[in-house]
Design a protein around this motif. Structure first.
Motif, PDB file in Angstrom:
ATOM      1  N   TYR A 248      48.214  50.526  38.424  1.00 20.49           N
ATOM      2  CA  TYR A 248      46.761  50.599  38.303  1.00 20.49           C
ATOM      3  C   TYR A 248      46.171  51.395  39.472  1.00 20.49           C
ATOM      4  CZ  TYR A 248      41.873  49.068  38.322  1.00 20.49           C
ATOM      5  OH  TYR A 248      40.503  49.030  38.343  1.00 20.49           O
ATOM      6  N   ALA A 249      46.644  51.100  40.692  1.00 25.93           N
ATOM      7  CA  ALA A 249      46.108  51.789  41.864  1.00 25.93           C
ATOM      8  C   ALA A 249      46.404  53.284  41.814  1.00 25.93           C
ATOM      9  CB  ALA A 249      46.703  51.177  43.139  1.00 25.93           C
ATOM     10  N   ARG A 250      47.586  53.639  41.305  1.00 27.13           N
ATOM     11  CA  ARG A 250      47.952  55.051  41.265  1.00 27.13           C
ATOM     12  C   ARG A 250      47.310  55.780  40.096  1.00 27.13           C
ATOM     13  NH1 ARG A 250      53.954  57.435  40.139  1.00 27.13           N
ATOM     14  NH2 ARG A 250      53.366  56.661  38.080  1.00 27.13           N
ATOM     15  N   GLU A 251      47.324  55.167  38.905  1.00 26.40           N
ATOM     16  CA  GLU A 251      46.898  55.877  37.697  1.00 26.40           C
ATOM     17  C   GLU A 251      45.409  55.743  37.414  1.00 26.40           C
ATOM     18  OE1 GLU A 251      49.287  54.578  34.440  1.00 26.40           O
ATOM     19  OE2 GLU A 251      51.186  55.135  35.396  1.00 26.40           O
ATOM     20  N   VAL A 252      44.806  54.596  37.742  1.00 26.72           N
ATOM     21  CA  VAL A 252      43.402  54.365  37.418  1.00 26.72           C
ATOM     22  C   VAL A 252      42.506  54.613  38.628  1.00 26.72           C
ATOM     23  CG1 VAL A 252      41.714  52.690  36.561  1.00 26.72           C
ATOM     24  CG2 VAL A 252      44.045  52.693  35.645  1.00 26.72           C
ATOM     25  N   ALA A 253      42.823  53.942  39.745  1.00 25.02           N
ATOM     26  CA  ALA A 253      41.993  54.089  40.939  1.00 25.02           C
ATOM     27  C   ALA A 253      42.376  55.313  41.762  1.00 25.02           C
ATOM     28  CB  ALA A 253      42.094  52.828  41.806  1.00 25.02           C
ATOM     29  N   MET A 296      41.560  29.623  35.353  1.00 27.81           N
ATOM     30  CA  MET A 296      40.709  30.643  35.954  1.00 27.81           C
ATOM     31  C   MET A 296      41.461  31.540  36.928  1.00 27.81           C
ATOM     32  SD  MET A 296      37.872  30.325  34.472  1.00 27.81           S
ATOM     33  CE  MET A 296      36.934  31.464  35.495  1.00 27.81           C
ATOM     34  N   ALA A 297      42.574  31.049  37.468  1.00 31.33           N
ATOM     35  CA  ALA A 297      43.320  31.854  38.439  1.00 31.33           C
ATOM     36  C   ALA A 297      44.055  33.013  37.790  1.00 31.33           C
ATOM     37  CB  ALA A 297      44.327  30.963  39.183  1.00 31.33           C
ATOM     38  N   GLY A 298      44.437  32.864  36.514  1.00 30.59           N
ATOM     39  CA  GLY A 298      45.236  33.908  35.890  1.00 30.59           C
ATOM     40  C   GLY A 298      44.506  34.797  34.917  1.00 30.59           C
ATOM     41  N   VAL A 299      43.758  34.210  33.994  1.00 28.22           N
ATOM     42  CA  VAL A 299      43.210  34.972  32.865  1.00 28.22           C
ATOM     43  C   VAL A 299      42.172  36.016  33.276  1.00 28.22           C
ATOM     44  CG1 VAL A 299      41.903  34.785  30.706  1.00 28.22           C
ATOM     45  CG2 VAL A 299      43.758  33.173  31.185  1.00 28.22           C
ATOM     46  N   PRO A 300      41.118  35.657  34.009  1.00 27.79           N
ATOM     47  CA  PRO A 300      40.052  36.648  34.237  1.00 27.79           C
ATOM     48  C   PRO A 300      40.492  37.873  35.017  1.00 27.79           C
ATOM     49  CG  PRO A 300      39.289  34.414  34.724  1.00 27.79           C
ATOM     50  CD  PRO A 300      40.758  34.340  34.556  1.00 27.79           C
ATOM     51  N   ARG A 301      41.323  37.694  36.038  1.00 26.15           N
ATOM     52  CA  ARG A 301      41.641  38.836  36.910  1.00 26.15           C
ATOM     53  C   ARG A 301      42.509  39.878  36.211  1.00 26.15           C
ATOM     54  NH1 ARG A 301      46.743  38.225  39.744  1.00 26.15           N
ATOM     55  NH2 ARG A 301      47.721  36.224  39.226  1.00 26.15           N
ATOM     56  N   VAL A 302      43.332  39.457  35.249  1.00 24.45           N
ATOM     57  CA  VAL A 302      44.146  40.424  34.520  1.00 24.45           C
ATOM     58  C   VAL A 302      43.359  40.999  33.345  1.00 24.45           C
ATOM     59  CG1 VAL A 302      46.324  40.801  33.320  1.00 24.45           C
ATOM     60  CG2 VAL A 302      46.218  39.187  35.214  1.00 24.45           C
ATOM     61  N   LEU A 303      42.536  40.164  32.703  1.00 28.82           N
ATOM     62  CA  LEU A 303      41.724  40.628  31.577  1.00 28.82           C
ATOM     63  C   LEU A 303      40.756  41.716  32.004  1.00 28.82           C
ATOM     64  CD1 LEU A 303      40.882  40.332  28.619  1.00 28.82           C
ATOM     65  CD2 LEU A 303      39.315  38.501  29.335  1.00 28.82           C
ATOM     66  N   ALA A 306      42.568  44.903  32.176  1.00 27.89           N
ATOM     67  CA  ALA A 306      42.920  45.375  30.832  1.00 27.89           C
ATOM     68  C   ALA A 306      41.727  45.998  30.123  1.00 27.89           C
ATOM     69  CB  ALA A 306      43.477  44.212  30.012  1.00 27.89           C
ATOM     70  N   MET A 307      40.520  45.471  30.390  1.00 23.95           N
ATOM     71  CA  MET A 307      39.309  45.973  29.738  1.00 23.95           C
ATOM     72  C   MET A 307      38.780  47.252  30.374  1.00 23.95           C
ATOM     73  SD  MET A 307      37.356  42.333  29.139  1.00 23.95           S
ATOM     74  CE  MET A 307      35.900  43.118  28.436  1.00 23.95           C
ATOM     75  N   GLY A 308      39.388  47.674  31.483  1.00 23.62           N
ATOM     76  CA  GLY A 308      38.959  48.899  32.137  1.00 23.62           C
ATOM     77  C   GLY A 308      37.620  48.788  32.831  1.00 23.62           C
ATOM     78  N   ALA A 309      37.290  47.609  33.342  1.00 24.52           N
ATOM     79  CA  ALA A 309      36.018  47.410  34.037  1.00 24.52           C
ATOM     80  C   ALA A 309      35.969  48.247  35.312  1.00 24.52           C
ATOM     81  CB  ALA A 309      35.851  45.927  34.378  1.00 24.52           C
ATOM     82  N   PRO A 310      34.761  48.612  35.776  1.00 30.00           N
ATOM     83  CA  PRO A 310      34.651  49.342  37.046  1.00 30.00           C
ATOM     84  C   PRO A 310      35.330  48.583  38.178  1.00 30.00           C
ATOM     85  CG  PRO A 310      32.547  49.317  35.897  1.00 30.00           C
ATOM     86  CD  PRO A 310      33.443  48.389  35.148  1.00 30.00           C
ATOM     87  N   PHE A 311      35.840  49.324  39.145  1.00 32.29           N
ATOM     88  CA  PHE A 311      36.622  48.695  40.209  1.00 32.29           C
ATOM     89  C   PHE A 311      35.850  47.614  40.966  1.00 32.29           C
ATOM     90  CE2 PHE A 311      38.298  48.548  44.581  1.00 32.29           C
ATOM     91  CZ  PHE A 311      39.577  48.086  44.295  1.00 32.29           C
ATOM     92  N   THR A 379      49.819  46.361  28.069  1.00 27.82           N
ATOM     93  CA  THR A 379      50.655  45.436  28.838  1.00 27.82           C
ATOM     94  C   THR A 379      49.794  44.402  29.545  1.00 27.82           C
ATOM     95  OG1 THR A 379      52.336  47.151  29.170  1.00 27.82           O
ATOM     96  CG2 THR A 379      52.376  45.269  30.674  1.00 27.82           C
ATOM     97  N   LEU A 380      48.677  44.832  30.120  1.00 26.56           N
ATOM     98  CA  LEU A 380      47.773  43.891  30.787  1.00 26.56           C
ATOM     99  C   LEU A 380      47.182  42.896  29.788  1.00 26.56           C
ATOM    100  CD1 LEU A 380      45.977  46.403  33.182  1.00 26.56           C
ATOM    101  CD2 LEU A 380      47.387  44.473  33.901  1.00 26.56           C
ATOM    102  N   PHE A 381      46.845  43.344  28.588  1.00 25.75           N
ATOM    103  CA  PHE A 381      46.341  42.428  27.554  1.00 25.75           C
ATOM    104  C   PHE A 381      47.405  41.401  27.165  1.00 25.75           C
ATOM    105  CE2 PHE A 381      42.849  45.456  26.385  1.00 25.75           C
ATOM    106  CZ  PHE A 381      41.818  44.522  26.432  1.00 25.75           C
ATOM    107  N   ALA A 382      48.651  41.850  27.018  1.00 30.42           N
ATOM    108  CA  ALA A 382      49.737  40.929  26.665  1.00 30.42           C
ATOM    109  C   ALA A 382      49.930  39.875  27.749  1.00 30.42           C
ATOM    110  CB  ALA A 382      51.027  41.717  26.446  1.00 30.42           C
TER     111      ALA A 382
END
Length: 411
Positions: A248-253, A296-303, A306-311, A379-382
């Protein structure tokens, strides 16, 4: 103001926390430096996943037999020797890279040996905590929260620092700093923590120690369920932290600092969550607190990734997830210290650690391979869907009702 006598009594406990902070900082630097180093030198997500496997698989082996090793060496000696070995092996990576050269297979061997040496030290420091906190007059809820808070704080500081140092020094030089942190941790434990009495050591060899720990764990349905949840989440977290965030850091950010900032935001939130739980945890329903914290520790931060939200949005959501995660480890530690007999503590904690780490080697491989096939977003959605499913047991599992009953009995 703390009286000098009280400070003297608490000094070993404080020293343990400081040494663990250094050791954890070293781990965080390594966790961030190695995948970036592999991506920089190979450009391959699959090879990055294989390096993650070489990092995590030895922890399973080491944790499986680490409890018996700690029993034989003693808590303090095991912690010191573990950190010394880890530090020297980590230092070998940049030294070889900058001098004679470092091939990818040799890097995998060094990673394997480094993490093989690291886990007994973690088990030893955790096993020392109840006795040192009792001697210091610190309640177990606050002691476990302090221990986890230091862990989270080290992650909070170490991750953004690693992102900056990767840009400034490069990943190979960052590993030099990593090695020094382990040597400092070993020095602190050797000089500032007394030997902890372990009670009567159970007879038998290493396999007997592992068997005793697993037998105890198998007979405790509540801890077995909790450990199963941790097995799956550690698998997911390994894939996210050691492969997907680097990609993510290399390809998106397009910036390694994004890698460090996301990991640091998780740690910062967790420090705040740990402080809050250490202060108010005794008044909260333990089962529901654990369930919601896990969810709350797992789902929101990966979702959100996956949704491509702003950094900035991803950073904020990650911090909230970290806050939720702050209650998880203290609750697990309370379960362990309250239910495991002292003579079996190192063996059972070692067996639980081995079980909890069992899925981690597959996490990096799965993340790397799945990303090559379907891409980063799917992959992030999965991973998000699996995080959701594994968070359900505290809400629906019968074994978790026992936690409510034990909490009412202690009230």
């Amino acid at each position: 103001m703390v009286a000098p006598g009280a400070l003297r009594v608490r000094r070993p406990f404080i020293t343990l926390l400081a040494a663990n902070a250094l050791s954890v900082t070293g781990n965080i630097l390594s966790i961030l430096a190695v995948p970036w180093f592999v991506l920089e030198t190979t450009g391959s997500a699959v090879l990055t996943g294989v390096a993650s496997f070489a990092t995590t698989f030895p922890t399973v082996i080491s944790a499986a037999f680490g409890g018996s090793i700690v029993d034989r060496l003693g808590f303090r000696a095991a912690s010191v020797l573990s950190d010394l070995a880890s530090g020297l092996i980590v230092l070998a990576v940049p030294v070889l890279f900058l001098t004679t050269g470092l091939s990818y297979p040799l890097l995998l061997v060094l990673l394997f040996l480094r993490w093989l040496a690291a886990t007994p030290g973690e088990t030893a420091r955790k096993a020392m905590l109840p006795d040192l906190s009792t001697a210091a007059g610190v309640r177990i809820e606050r002691a476990t929260s302090a221990y986890d808070g230091v862990y989270r704080g080290a992650a909070m500081v170490g991750a953004p620092l690693a992102g900056v140092l990767i840009l400034w020094l490069g990943p190979s030089m960052l590993l030099l700093v990593d090695g020094v942190t382990f040597l400092l941790s070993a020095t602190l434990i050797a000089a500032g923590v007394p030997r902890v009495r372990r009670g009567r050591r159970e007879p038998g060899g290493y396999l007997d120690g592992l068997r005793a720990g697993l037998t105890f764990l198998w007979g405790d349905r509540l801890q077995l369920s909790a450990t199963t949840m941790i097995v799956v989440v550690n698998l997911l977290d390994t894939g996210v932290t050691q492969v997907l965030l680097a990609l993510y850091a290399r390809e998106v950010a397009g910036d390694p600092r994004a890698f460090g900032l996301l990991t640091g935001a998780l740690g910062a939130g967790a420090v705040a969550g740990t402080i809050v739980y250490g202060t108010a945890g005794g008044r909260l329903p333990m089962r529901l607190t654990y369930g919601w914290a896990f969810l709350m520790a797992g789902v929101p931060r990966v979702l959100v990734l996956a949704m491509g939200a702003p950094f900035p949005v991803a950073l904020a959501v990650t911090a909230v997830s970290g806050f939720a995660a702050g209650a998880i480890n203290p609750i697990l530690a309370i379960l362990q210290y309250g239910r495991i007999p002292a003579p079996l503590r190192a063996r059972v904690i070692g067996a639980m650690t081995a079980a909890a780490y069992a899925g981690m080697p597959l996490g990096g491989l799965a993340a790397g391979a799945l990303t090559e096939v379907v891409g980063l977003g799917p992959t992030l959605f999965a991973f998000t869907c699996v995080y959701l499913l594994i968070s359900l047991p505290p809400f629906v599992g019968r074994a978790w009702r026992e936690l409510d009953r034990s909490q009412r009995a202690d009230a």
